[in-house]
Design a protein around this motif. Structure first.
Motif, PDB file in Angstrom:
ATOM      1  N   GLU A  57      15.630 -16.927 -47.205  1.00 28.67           N
ATOM      2  CA  GLU A  57      16.370 -17.151 -45.962  1.00 28.67           C
ATOM      3  C   GLU A  57      15.630 -18.201 -45.151  1.00 28.67           C
ATOM      4  OE1 GLU A  57      17.577 -13.848 -43.621  1.00 28.67           O
ATOM      5  OE2 GLU A  57      17.941 -12.589 -45.365  1.00 28.67           O
ATOM      6  N   PRO A  58      16.352 -19.098 -44.496  1.00 34.77           N
ATOM      7  CA  PRO A  58      15.685 -20.129 -43.696  1.00 34.77           C
ATOM      8  C   PRO A  58      14.883 -19.505 -42.555  1.00 34.77           C
ATOM      9  CG  PRO A  58      18.046 -20.581 -43.901  1.00 34.77           C
ATOM     10  CD  PRO A  58      17.799 -19.226 -44.482  1.00 34.77           C
ATOM     11  N   PRO A  59      13.779 -20.125 -42.191  1.00 35.72           N
ATOM     12  CA  PRO A  59      12.997 -19.609 -41.056  1.00 35.72           C
ATOM     13  C   PRO A  59      13.854 -19.595 -39.796  1.00 35.72           C
ATOM     14  CG  PRO A  59      11.816 -21.363 -42.185  1.00 35.72           C
ATOM     15  CD  PRO A  59      13.183 -21.321 -42.754  1.00 35.72           C
ATOM     16  N   ALA A  60      13.658 -18.560 -38.980  1.00 32.42           N
ATOM     17  CA  ALA A  60      14.481 -18.441 -37.771  1.00 32.42           C
ATOM     18  C   ALA A  60      13.809 -17.532 -36.748  1.00 32.42           C
ATOM     19  CB  ALA A  60      15.853 -17.881 -38.137  1.00 32.42           C
ATOM     20  N   GLY A  61      14.320 -17.601 -35.540  1.00 39.39           N
ATOM     21  CA  GLY A  61      13.932 -16.676 -34.489  1.00 39.39           C
ATOM     22  C   GLY A  61      12.555 -16.923 -33.920  1.00 39.39           C
ATOM     23  N   ASP A  62      12.080 -15.922 -33.188  1.00 43.65           N
ATOM     24  CA  ASP A  62      10.779 -16.007 -32.529  1.00 43.65           C
ATOM     25  C   ASP A  62       9.642 -16.215 -33.527  1.00 43.65           C
ATOM     26  OD1 ASP A  62      11.966 -15.695 -30.062  1.00 43.65           O
ATOM     27  OD2 ASP A  62      11.551 -13.543 -29.951  1.00 43.65           O
ATOM     28  N   ALA A  63       9.742 -15.609 -34.707  1.00 43.21           N
ATOM     29  CA  ALA A  63       8.694 -15.764 -35.717  1.00 43.21           C
ATOM     30  C   ALA A  63       8.579 -17.217 -36.167  1.00 43.21           C
ATOM     31  CB  ALA A  63       8.959 -14.848 -36.909  1.00 43.21           C
TER      32      ALA A  63
END
Length: 116
Positions: A57-63
């Motif tokens: 999954e592509p990197p996303a969000g606060d992380a």
């Protein structure tokens, strides 16, 4: 590439663990035994476990935002180093790779053990 490595290798780790992973990546880049670019280091065969997993999954969000900040801090040397430049190996605490017996353990940070 550095941010992706931090994200996939250490996104669940405390900040210190994420910085340590980024530093190991940059230490490898600086070593004559490894490729000369960050992306070549990250995607070198069998260098980091997540690169062998196929489609992620592509990197996303606060992380992801945090991983980018960590990567930029380390890449641009915006903070003091945690690890010496000869620390170029690490593994998760739940595995015991054969190579770990041949290296000198220097730190455990979060769920990773670091070696030179």
């Amino acid at each position: 590439c550095l941010a992706r490595n931090v994200y996939y290798e250490a996104r669940g780790e405390p900040s210190a663990g994420q910085y340590a992973v980024a530093e190991v990546t940059m230490n490898r880049k600086a070593s004559p035994r490894y490729p000369k670019t960050v992306c070549e280091v990250v995607y070198q065969k069998e260098a980091f476990s997540w690169t062998e997993l196929g489609v992620l999954e592509p990197p996303a969000g606060d992380a992801w935002i945090r991983a980018v900040h960590v990567a930029e801090d380390v890449y641009y040397q915006r903070r003091p180093r945690m690890l010496q430049t000869n620390v170029i190996h690490f593994h998760a605490t739940y595995v015991q790779p054969d190579w770990s017996k041949e290296r000198r353990r220097v730190a455990r940070i979060g769920k990773h053990v670091f070696y030179r």
